[in-house]
Design a protein around this motif. Structure first.
Motif, PDB file in Angstrom:
ATOM      1  N   GLY A   1     -14.503  -2.687  -0.520  1.00 49.46           N
ATOM      2  CA  GLY A   1     -13.444  -3.675  -0.654  1.00 49.46           C
ATOM      3  C   GLY A   1     -13.316  -4.297  -2.039  1.00 49.46           C
ATOM      4  O   GLY A   1     -12.489  -5.183  -2.252  1.00 49.46           O
ATOM      5  N   ALA A   2     -14.109  -3.830  -3.013  1.00 41.29           N
ATOM      6  CA  ALA A   2     -14.066  -4.428  -4.361  1.00 41.29           C
ATOM      7  C   ALA A   2     -12.787  -4.066  -5.117  1.00 41.29           C
ATOM      8  O   ALA A   2     -12.414  -4.750  -6.071  1.00 41.29           O
ATOM      9  CB  ALA A   2     -15.287  -3.986  -5.161  1.00 41.29           C
ATOM     10  N   GLY A   3     -12.143  -2.959  -4.698  1.00 44.77           N
ATOM     11  CA  GLY A   3     -10.900  -2.557  -5.361  1.00 44.77           C
ATOM     12  C   GLY A   3     -10.983  -1.206  -6.053  1.00 44.77           C
ATOM     13  O   GLY A   3     -10.107  -0.856  -6.849  1.00 44.77           O
ATOM     14  N   LYS A   4     -11.991  -0.413  -5.713  1.00 46.60           N
ATOM     15  CA  LYS A   4     -12.173   0.886  -6.387  1.00 46.60           C
ATOM     16  C   LYS A   4     -11.024   1.844  -6.053  1.00 46.60           C
ATOM     17  O   LYS A   4     -10.429   2.443  -6.945  1.00 46.60           O
ATOM     18  CB  LYS A   4     -13.512   1.526  -5.970  1.00 46.60           C
ATOM     19  CG  LYS A   4     -14.727   0.642  -6.241  1.00 46.60           C
ATOM     20  CD  LYS A   4     -16.035   1.316  -5.861  1.00 46.60           C
ATOM     21  CE  LYS A   4     -16.189   1.670  -4.394  1.00 46.60           C
ATOM     22  NZ  LYS A   4     -16.206   0.500  -3.476  1.00 46.60           N
ATOM     23  N   THR A   5     -10.749   1.982  -4.763  1.00 45.78           N
ATOM     24  CA  THR A   5      -9.674   2.896  -4.354  1.00 45.78           C
ATOM     25  C   THR A   5      -8.327   2.402  -4.875  1.00 45.78           C
ATOM     26  O   THR A   5      -7.490   3.205  -5.315  1.00 45.78           O
ATOM     27  CB  THR A   5      -9.644   3.010  -2.811  1.00 45.78           C
ATOM     28  OG1 THR A   5     -10.896   3.561  -2.400  1.00 45.78           O
ATOM     29  CG2 THR A   5      -8.516   3.895  -2.325  1.00 45.78           C
ATOM     30  N   THR A   6      -8.136   1.093  -4.850  1.00 45.71           N
ATOM     31  CA  THR A   6      -6.869   0.535  -5.350  1.00 45.71           C
ATOM     32  C   THR A   6      -6.702   0.870  -6.834  1.00 45.71           C
ATOM     33  O   THR A   6      -5.585   1.182  -7.279  1.00 45.71           O
ATOM     34  CB  THR A   6      -6.843  -0.992  -5.117  1.00 45.71           C
ATOM     35  OG1 THR A   6      -7.064  -1.238  -3.728  1.00 45.71           O
ATOM     36  CG2 THR A   6      -5.511  -1.593  -5.536  1.00 45.71           C
ATOM     37  N   THR A   7      -7.794   0.841  -7.586  1.00 42.26           N
ATOM     38  CA  THR A   7      -7.718   1.201  -9.011  1.00 42.26           C
ATOM     39  C   THR A   7      -7.233   2.641  -9.167  1.00 42.26           C
ATOM     40  O   THR A   7      -6.323   2.924  -9.954  1.00 42.26           O
ATOM     41  CB  THR A   7      -9.108   1.030  -9.673  1.00 42.26           C
ATOM     42  OG1 THR A   7      -9.549  -0.312  -9.472  1.00 42.26           O
ATOM     43  CG2 THR A   7      -9.065   1.341 -11.155  1.00 42.26           C
ATOM     44  N   LEU A   8      -7.828   3.551  -8.395  1.00 43.67           N
ATOM     45  CA  LEU A   8      -7.407   4.957  -8.488  1.00 43.67           C
ATOM     46  C   LEU A   8      -5.961   5.130  -8.034  1.00 43.67           C
ATOM     47  O   LEU A   8      -5.200   5.880  -8.642  1.00 43.67           O
ATOM     48  CB  LEU A   8      -8.325   5.856  -7.654  1.00 43.67           C
ATOM     49  CG  LEU A   8      -9.762   6.022  -8.163  1.00 43.67           C
ATOM     50  CD1 LEU A   8     -10.507   7.034  -7.315  1.00 43.67           C
ATOM     51  CD2 LEU A   8      -9.775   6.466  -9.620  1.00 43.67           C
ATOM     52  N   ARG A   9      -5.580   4.417  -6.980  1.00 43.66           N
ATOM     53  CA  ARG A   9      -4.191   4.538  -6.506  1.00 43.66           C
ATOM     54  C   ARG A   9      -3.217   4.048  -7.581  1.00 43.66           C
ATOM     55  O   ARG A   9      -2.148   4.611  -7.757  1.00 43.66           O
ATOM     56  CB  ARG A   9      -3.990   3.723  -5.230  1.00 43.66           C
ATOM     57  CG  ARG A   9      -4.596   4.372  -4.012  1.00 43.66           C
ATOM     58  CD  ARG A   9      -4.147   3.612  -2.764  1.00 43.66           C
ATOM     59  NE  ARG A   9      -4.867   4.070  -1.591  1.00 43.66           N
ATOM     60  CZ  ARG A   9      -5.337   3.270  -0.645  1.00 43.66           C
ATOM     61  NH1 ARG A   9      -5.146   1.963  -0.715  1.00 43.66           N
ATOM     62  NH2 ARG A   9      -5.962   3.760   0.391  1.00 43.66           N
TER      63      ARG A   9
ATOM     64  N   ILE B   1      -3.716   4.152 -10.807  1.00 36.57           N
ATOM     65  CA  ILE B   1      -3.685   5.158 -11.876  1.00 36.57           C
ATOM     66  C   ILE B   1      -2.746   6.304 -11.508  1.00 36.57           C
ATOM     67  O   ILE B   1      -2.101   6.892 -12.370  1.00 36.57           O
ATOM     68  CB  ILE B   1      -5.121   5.700 -12.134  1.00 36.57           C
ATOM     69  CG1 ILE B   1      -5.992   4.607 -12.753  1.00 36.57           C
ATOM     70  CG2 ILE B   1      -5.097   6.942 -13.011  1.00 36.57           C
ATOM     71  CD1 ILE B   1      -7.478   4.990 -12.855  1.00 36.57           C
ATOM     72  N   HIS B   2      -2.673   6.620 -10.216  1.00 39.05           N
ATOM     73  CA  HIS B   2      -1.850   7.754  -9.781  1.00 39.05           C
ATOM     74  C   HIS B   2      -0.467   7.333  -9.290  1.00 39.05           C
ATOM     75  O   HIS B   2       0.231   8.115  -8.654  1.00 39.05           O
ATOM     76  CB  HIS B   2      -2.612   8.567  -8.727  1.00 39.05           C
ATOM     77  CG  HIS B   2      -3.773   9.272  -9.337  1.00 39.05           C
ATOM     78  ND1 HIS B   2      -3.653  10.462 -10.014  1.00 39.05           N
ATOM     79  CD2 HIS B   2      -5.071   8.911  -9.459  1.00 39.05           C
ATOM     80  CE1 HIS B   2      -4.833  10.802 -10.506  1.00 39.05           C
ATOM     81  NE2 HIS B   2      -5.704   9.878 -10.182  1.00 39.05           N
ATOM     82  N   GLY B   3      -0.092   6.103  -9.579  1.00 38.70           N
ATOM     83  CA  GLY B   3       1.253   5.660  -9.241  1.00 38.70           C
ATOM     84  C   GLY B   3       1.463   5.465  -7.754  1.00 38.70           C
ATOM     85  O   GLY B   3       2.588   5.499  -7.265  1.00 38.70           O
ATOM     86  N   LEU B   4       0.374   5.241  -7.000  1.00 40.62           N
ATOM     87  CA  LEU B   4       0.489   5.140  -5.542  1.00 40.62           C
ATOM     88  C   LEU B   4       0.469   3.697  -5.043  1.00 40.62           C
ATOM     89  O   LEU B   4       0.706   3.463  -3.868  1.00 40.62           O
ATOM     90  CB  LEU B   4      -0.628   5.960  -4.866  1.00 40.62           C
ATOM     91  CG  LEU B   4      -0.674   7.440  -5.281  1.00 40.62           C
ATOM     92  CD1 LEU B   4      -1.891   8.133  -4.698  1.00 40.62           C
ATOM     93  CD2 LEU B   4       0.603   8.162  -4.857  1.00 40.62           C
ATOM     94  N   VAL B   5       0.132   2.747  -5.918  1.00 40.57           N
ATOM     95  CA  VAL B   5       0.361   1.328  -5.590  1.00 40.57           C
ATOM     96  C   VAL B   5       1.081   0.703  -6.774  1.00 40.57           C
ATOM     97  O   VAL B   5       0.901   1.122  -7.922  1.00 40.57           O
ATOM     98  CB  VAL B   5      -0.923   0.492  -5.290  1.00 40.57           C
ATOM     99  CG1 VAL B   5      -1.676   0.994  -4.103  1.00 40.57           C
ATOM    100  CG2 VAL B   5      -1.812   0.383  -6.492  1.00 40.57           C
ATOM    101  N   ALA B   6       1.885  -0.299  -6.457  1.00 44.70           N
ATOM    102  CA  ALA B   6       2.665  -0.944  -7.511  1.00 44.70           C
ATOM    103  C   ALA B   6       1.746  -1.813  -8.361  1.00 44.70           C
ATOM    104  O   ALA B   6       0.857  -2.485  -7.843  1.00 44.70           O
ATOM    105  CB  ALA B   6       3.740  -1.800  -6.869  1.00 44.70           C
ATOM    106  N   THR B   7       1.975  -1.780  -9.665  1.00 45.67           N
ATOM    107  CA  THR B   7       1.245  -2.686 -10.550  1.00 45.67           C
ATOM    108  C   THR B   7       2.178  -3.857 -10.871  1.00 45.67           C
ATOM    109  O   THR B   7       3.389  -3.682 -10.959  1.00 45.67           O
ATOM    110  CB  THR B   7       0.814  -1.976 -11.842  1.00 45.67           C
ATOM    111  OG1 THR B   7       1.970  -1.441 -12.476  1.00 45.67           O
ATOM    112  CG2 THR B   7      -0.160  -0.858 -11.544  1.00 45.67           C
ATOM    113  N   THR B   8       1.571  -5.033 -11.001  1.00 46.67           N
ATOM    114  CA  THR B   8       2.398  -6.221 -11.279  1.00 46.67           C
ATOM    115  C   THR B   8       2.113  -6.779 -12.674  1.00 46.67           C
ATOM    116  O   THR B   8       2.700  -7.773 -13.075  1.00 46.67           O
ATOM    117  CB  THR B   8       2.131  -7.319 -10.220  1.00 46.67           C
ATOM    118  OG1 THR B   8       0.720  -7.479 -10.074  1.00 46.67           O
ATOM    119  CG2 THR B   8       2.728  -6.934  -8.881  1.00 46.67           C
TER     120      THR B   8
END
Ligand code: ATP
Length: 234
Positions: free
Chosen positions: A38-46, A48-55
């Motif tokens: 839950g620290a945010g590792k997968t979110t970081t990779l997502r 990088i690959h344009g799979l979650v929106a960055t704000t």
């Protein structure tokens, strides 16, 4: 430097998960990002690959701003991902799965890419006509990495490649990742299995609650008392 995350903010709808995360990966390195559930590792990779929106913040890969690119353009630019769920086509053969990974490549390069993947993972050559879903967990992980290599990445990202694998298979998969780095491919690994990841990493970062709290060489972090206590169970 091949990949840089600058002051990155990202998350899911209004829930911000990454709070100004900065890190970089230099060409030819293995870098690992370690941290708790839950620290945010997968979110970081997502991100990088344009799979979650960055704000907020920027992601730069090979001189290009990733946030301006579509997911398939990111793959074509050489940044290729192996997700934690492996996302194999279970009812297709090993070789068919590998060929799927080469969809961005010309026919003529597919043959040589297949030979390279079979050299990296001889078991995939032996099992080339076997259905993917009949392979063991470790073999499926090798297939997922092999399929990513078929896209001829310059930078490969892997989300917890050792998850669910027996220790000897973890060692085999990490050994293969080192060989991939030795062919000139840059590697970013996200891992909870910190000790094994640090052992093969040139550099590493520790993420806590969506921010980087420590960085160093793989051996510096493996020796750091905070890492040893929190992530190595020492
Ligand atoms: P894990 O090892 O569990 O995968 P992680 O470090 O990769 O951990 P993330 O998967 O990036 O962590 O999750 C970070 C936070 O984001 C967690 O609190 C998680 O509940 C939340 N989260 C993940 N995916 C979503 C989603 N699709 N919608 C809302 N929140 C999410």
């Amino acid at each position: 430097m091949i990949l840089e995350l600058q002051d990155l903010h990202a998350g899911y709808r209004r829930l911000e998960i990454l709070h100004g995360l900065s890190m970089r990966v230099d060409r030819g390195e293995i870098v690992s990002l370690i941290g708790a559930n839950g620290a945010g590792k997968t979110t970081t990779l997502r991100a990088i690959h344009g799979l979650v929106a960055t704000t907020g913040g920027r992601i730069v890969f090979d001189g290009h701003e990733v946030q301006k690119m579509r997911a398939h353009q990111i793959v074509r630019s050489g940044l290729v991902h192996v997700s934690q769920d492996r996302a194999l086509f279970g009812d297709l053969q090993v070789v068919e799965n590998l060929e799927m990974g080469a969809y961005t490549q010309s026919r003529s390069t597919v043959r040589s890419s297949l030979d390279e993947v079979y050299e990296l993972f001889p078991i995939l050559a032996e099992r080339r006509t076997q259905r993917a879903d009949t392979m063991s967990g470790g073999q499926q992980q090798m297939l997922a990495i092999g399929r990513a290599m078929m896209a001829r990445p310059t930078c490969l990202t892997l989300d917890e490649p050792s998850v669910g694998l027996a220790p000897n298979l973890v060692a085999q998969v990490l050994e293969a990742i080192k060989r991939i780095r030795d062919t000139g491919v840059t590697v970013l690994i996200v891992e909870q299995n910190a000790s094994q990841a640090l052992a093969i990493s040139d550099r590493a970062y520790v993420i806590e609650s969506g921010s980087i709290v420590l960085e160093g060489t793989g051996s510096e972090l493996a020796d750091d008392p905070r890492v040893r206590e929190a992530y190595l169970g020492v």
